[in-house]
Design an enzyme around this catalytic site. Structure first.
Site, PDB file in Angstrom:
ATOM      1  N   ASP A 109       0.311  -7.609   1.318  1.00  0.00           N
ATOM      2  CA  ASP A 109       0.729  -6.222   1.525  1.00  0.00           C
ATOM      3  C   ASP A 109       2.252  -6.099   1.516  1.00  0.00           C
ATOM      4  O   ASP A 109       2.829  -5.367   2.321  1.00  0.00           O
ATOM      5  CB  ASP A 109       0.149  -5.657   2.830  1.00  0.00           C
ATOM      6  CG  ASP A 109       0.236  -4.130   2.875  1.00  0.00           C
ATOM      7  OD1 ASP A 109       0.328  -3.507   1.805  1.00  0.00           O
ATOM      8  OD2 ASP A 109       0.230  -3.570   3.994  1.00  0.00           O
ATOM      9  N   LEU A 120      -7.058 -24.791  -1.635  1.00  0.00           N
ATOM     10  CA  LEU A 120      -7.834 -26.018  -1.428  1.00  0.00           C
ATOM     11  C   LEU A 120      -9.122 -26.017  -2.235  1.00  0.00           C
ATOM     12  O   LEU A 120      -9.568 -27.061  -2.698  1.00  0.00           O
ATOM     13  CB  LEU A 120      -8.180 -26.184   0.053  1.00  0.00           C
ATOM     14  CG  LEU A 120      -7.017 -26.376   1.033  1.00  0.00           C
ATOM     15  CD1 LEU A 120      -7.556 -26.669   2.429  1.00  0.00           C
ATOM     16  CD2 LEU A 120      -6.098 -27.500   0.583  1.00  0.00           C
ATOM     17  N   GLY A 121      -9.736 -24.848  -2.380  1.00  0.00           N
ATOM     18  CA  GLY A 121     -11.000 -24.780  -3.104  1.00  0.00           C
ATOM     19  C   GLY A 121     -12.202 -25.001  -2.233  1.00  0.00           C
ATOM     20  O   GLY A 121     -13.150 -25.687  -2.625  1.00  0.00           O
ATOM     21  N   VAL A 122     -12.185 -24.420  -1.016  1.00  0.00           N
ATOM     22  CA  VAL A 122     -13.329 -24.520  -0.118  1.00  0.00           C
ATOM     23  C   VAL A 122     -13.677 -23.139   0.414  1.00  0.00           C
ATOM     24  O   VAL A 122     -12.808 -22.271   0.555  1.00  0.00           O
ATOM     25  CB  VAL A 122     -13.051 -25.457   1.076  1.00  0.00           C
ATOM     26  CG1 VAL A 122     -12.903 -26.894   0.618  1.00  0.00           C
ATOM     27  CG2 VAL A 122     -11.828 -25.005   1.862  1.00  0.00           C
ATOM     28  N   LEU A 123     -14.952 -22.922   0.687  1.00  0.00           N
ATOM     29  CA  LEU A 123     -15.379 -21.769   1.473  1.00  0.00           C
ATOM     30  C   LEU A 123     -15.621 -22.265   2.889  1.00  0.00           C
ATOM     31  O   LEU A 123     -16.238 -23.320   3.089  1.00  0.00           O
ATOM     32  CB  LEU A 123     -16.649 -21.143   0.896  1.00  0.00           C
ATOM     33  CG  LEU A 123     -16.533 -20.518  -0.496  1.00  0.00           C
ATOM     34  CD1 LEU A 123     -17.836 -19.825  -0.875  1.00  0.00           C
ATOM     35  CD2 LEU A 123     -15.382 -19.537  -0.563  1.00  0.00           C
ATOM     36  N   ILE A 124     -15.143 -21.507   3.859  1.00  0.00           N
ATOM     37  CA  ILE A 124     -15.196 -21.970   5.249  1.00  0.00           C
ATOM     38  C   ILE A 124     -15.773 -20.895   6.150  1.00  0.00           C
ATOM     39  O   ILE A 124     -15.862 -19.727   5.772  1.00  0.00           O
ATOM     40  CB  ILE A 124     -13.788 -22.358   5.753  1.00  0.00           C
ATOM     41  CG1 ILE A 124     -12.814 -21.186   5.567  1.00  0.00           C
ATOM     42  CG2 ILE A 124     -13.286 -23.612   5.055  1.00  0.00           C
ATOM     43  CD1 ILE A 124     -11.436 -21.421   6.129  1.00  0.00           C
ATOM     44  N   HIS A 127       0.813  -1.220   0.000  1.00  0.00           N
ATOM     45  CA  HIS A 127       0.000   0.000   0.000  1.00  0.00           C
ATOM     46  C   HIS A 127       0.846   1.269   0.000  1.00  0.00           C
ATOM     47  O   HIS A 127       0.332   2.355  -0.277  1.00  0.00           O
ATOM     48  CB  HIS A 127      -0.986   0.004   1.178  1.00  0.00           C
ATOM     49  CG  HIS A 127      -0.376   0.251   2.520  1.00  0.00           C
ATOM     50  ND1 HIS A 127      -0.038  -0.769   3.383  1.00  0.00           N
ATOM     51  CD2 HIS A 127      -0.055   1.403   3.160  1.00  0.00           C
ATOM     52  CE1 HIS A 127       0.451  -0.245   4.496  1.00  0.00           C
ATOM     53  NE2 HIS A 127       0.456   1.070   4.384  1.00  0.00           N
ATOM     54  N   GLY A 177       3.332   6.532   7.848  1.00  0.00           N
ATOM     55  CA  GLY A 177       4.733   6.758   7.512  1.00  0.00           C
ATOM     56  C   GLY A 177       5.624   5.640   8.027  1.00  0.00           C
ATOM     57  O   GLY A 177       6.713   5.417   7.511  1.00  0.00           O
ATOM     58  N   ASN A 178       5.155   4.924   9.073  1.00  0.00           N
ATOM     59  CA  ASN A 178       5.875   3.747   9.565  1.00  0.00           C
ATOM     60  C   ASN A 178       5.684   2.534   8.649  1.00  0.00           C
ATOM     61  O   ASN A 178       6.466   1.579   8.715  1.00  0.00           O
ATOM     62  CB  ASN A 178       5.404   3.352  10.958  1.00  0.00           C
ATOM     63  CG  ASN A 178       6.128   4.085  12.066  1.00  0.00           C
ATOM     64  OD1 ASN A 178       5.547   4.875  12.794  1.00  0.00           O
ATOM     65  ND2 ASN A 178       7.430   3.825  12.193  1.00  0.00           N
ATOM     66  N   SER A 179       4.630   2.562   7.840  1.00  0.00           N
ATOM     67  CA  SER A 179       4.295   1.403   7.012  1.00  0.00           C
ATOM     68  C   SER A 179       5.479   0.962   6.167  1.00  0.00           C
ATOM     69  O   SER A 179       6.116   1.774   5.494  1.00  0.00           O
ATOM     70  CB  SER A 179       3.120   1.738   6.094  1.00  0.00           C
ATOM     71  OG  SER A 179       1.939   1.917   6.834  1.00  0.00           O
TER      72      SER A 179
END
Length: 473
Positions: free
Chosen positions: A141, A269-273, A111, A212-214
């Site tokens: 990020d 994996l292909g799952v919704l959890i 970012h 600014g620390n990012s």
């Protein structure tokens, strides 16, 4: 008597002095650490041309301050949203970074450089370099920069896995543009999951971190980088005691991929959890809420090929116990594509060990949200719930590929409302059984018998969701 009092006071002073000396010896010493590592930490400034028009208050006059003054950041924060018309205004942002190789590779946050037309880095000795963005990764990020330089001082990389809660850590960065500011604190927690981040098990600290620390480094007392300072939790926009850093192992893994391929591949994996709450835990026979409940298995995915089913509760991934569902994505994400992994799942009261070949996360792996069409209430009412069959027209309008299910037409007072079921939900599964239609759902409810709580699976928009339906109190 006076002599005794003086002797007592002298003794007390001696004891107090010894205590203070002992306390002083136990306090961390940061001076050498800060002096040694500041030379490897850089200030990052970015420039981006904005085509949008902006307005300042008519009675506002911008003070005459130098371009590199930290007060420019403050003015931007407080007056950036109130503008009189300026076209093609150049926007600037500030961040931090650190050198990881002597030939000019620098780590920072995604970012910090996102959308930048120009990136510059400045060292503690005031040297400036133009930087090239080698690659950046939104999910973690992390961004990797390169400057044209040789023989640069580098940081020493450590291990976040060896960190302990309560351990002292130190940050170096440029909050509000104040170069090479040093702040210190302790590790507050490890493996912290944030709602907007699926693939990063953050290090939580109470180190003072501000804009600014990012992108700056987080050091342990051995002078090793253990994380990249990335986010804060704040209700005011300023530091409130909660800051989050990306584990250095994850960041270096991302940087290596960016350097070699220009992009990042993650395990999939292909799952919704979803999480298992107390009521769902009771319905599955778990002694306490834990694990990741599978609410959907993607077609032709590694999970489908391995035999994972909707309603399974993933308890462990590669022998690592899951207390909640948010722990699973980071573990899968750092697993190599095509690597073998072991799942421990709970299915119908039995624990199973399953082998799965981890796939590659698709680049477009995002879920869309579509509002379903408004159905008409029907005549079937159970538990304060009315449902209807889903005809071909409705199924096409909702974009449903799966067969079966019952569409919720009305929710009245009762267990269904208490469970959180809403009008427009599609009931796909009841107590582990796929729902064929509205009539079948009513039969399953009647056949539940003496069961106190059952798990049901509904589809809301494009998202599947398990709920605990309490049949009897």
């Amino acid at each position: 008597m006076m002599f005794r009092m003086q002797s007592w006071l002298a003794g007390a002073a001696l004891v107090l002095g010894l205590v203070n000396a002992a306390v002083a010896r136990d306090l961390p010493e940061f001076t050498e650490l800060a002096e040694t590592n500041s030379v490897s930490v850089v200030n990052i400034s970015t420039h981006q041309k904005s085509q949008g028009k902006q307005r300042l208050p008519h009675d506002f006059s911008m003070p005459d301050v130098p371009e590199d003054s930290p007060f420019n950041e403050l003015f931007k924060r407080f007056f950036g949203d109130e503008l009189d018309e300026f076209a093609d205004r150049e926007s600037r942002s500030l961040g931090s970074g650190f050198v990881i190789s002597s030939d000019g590779y620098i780590l920072t946050n995604y970012h910090v450089v996102d959308g930048a037309d120009e990136v510059q880095v400045r060292f503690s000795d005031r040297r400036f370099y133009d930087a090239k963005v080698i690659g950046s990764d939104r999910a973690s990020d992390v961004a990797l920069l390169k400057i044209d330089a040789e023989g640069l001082p580098t940081v020493k990389l450590g291990s976040s896995t060896d960190l302990k809660v309560g351990e002292w850590v130190l940050a170096i960065g440029s909050p509000f543009g104040f170069d090479h500011t040093v702040t210190a604190g302790i590790v507050s927690a490890k493996g912290r999951s944030l709602p907007s981040e699926n693939y990063v098990p953050f290090i939580q600290t109470d180190v003072a971190i501000n804009p600014g620390n990012s992108g700056g480094p987080l050091f342990n007392l051995d002078g090793e980088v253990v994380g990249i300072n990335s986010q804060i939790y704040s209700r005011t926009g300023g530091f409130m005691g909660l800051s989050f850093a990306i584990p250095i192992e994850l960041a270096i893994g991302v940087a290596d991929q960016l350097r070699e391929h220009g992009k990042v591949s993650r395990g999939y994996l292909g799952v919704l959890i979803q999480d298992v709450d107390y009521n769902l835990a009771e319905s599955f026979g778990l002694e306490q809420p834990r694990g990741a409940l599978v609410s959907r298995v993607m077609p032709d995915s590694p999970a489908e090929k391995a035999g994972v089913k909707v309603g399974d509760v993933i308890l462990e991934f590669n022998s690592k116990r899951l207390l909640n569902s948010s722990q699973l994505p980071p573990l899968v994400g750092i697993t190599g594509v095509n690597e073998e992994a072991t799942l421990k799942v709970l299915r119908s009261g039995e624990t199973l060990d399953m082998q799965i070949t981890v796939g590659r996360l698709p680049d477009d792996e995002q879920s869309a949200s579509n509002k379903p069409a408004e159905p008409r209430p029907d005549e079937i009412e159970q538990l304060g719930l009315s449902v209807i069959d889903i005809d071909a027209g409705v199924r096409e309008e909702l974009g449903l590929e799966d067969k079966g299910g019952a569409l919720v037409g009305k929710v009245g007072s009762g267990p269904a409302e208490d469970a959180g079921i809403r009008r427009g939900d599609i009931v796909l599964m009841f107590d582990g059984v796929d729902v064929e239609n509205a009539k079948h759902l009513r039969e399953l409810i009647e056949a539940a018998g003496d069961k106190r709580t059952v798990a049901i699976l509904v589809r809301r928009g494009d998202s599947p969701l398990f709920m605990a339906l309490r049949l009897k109190n």
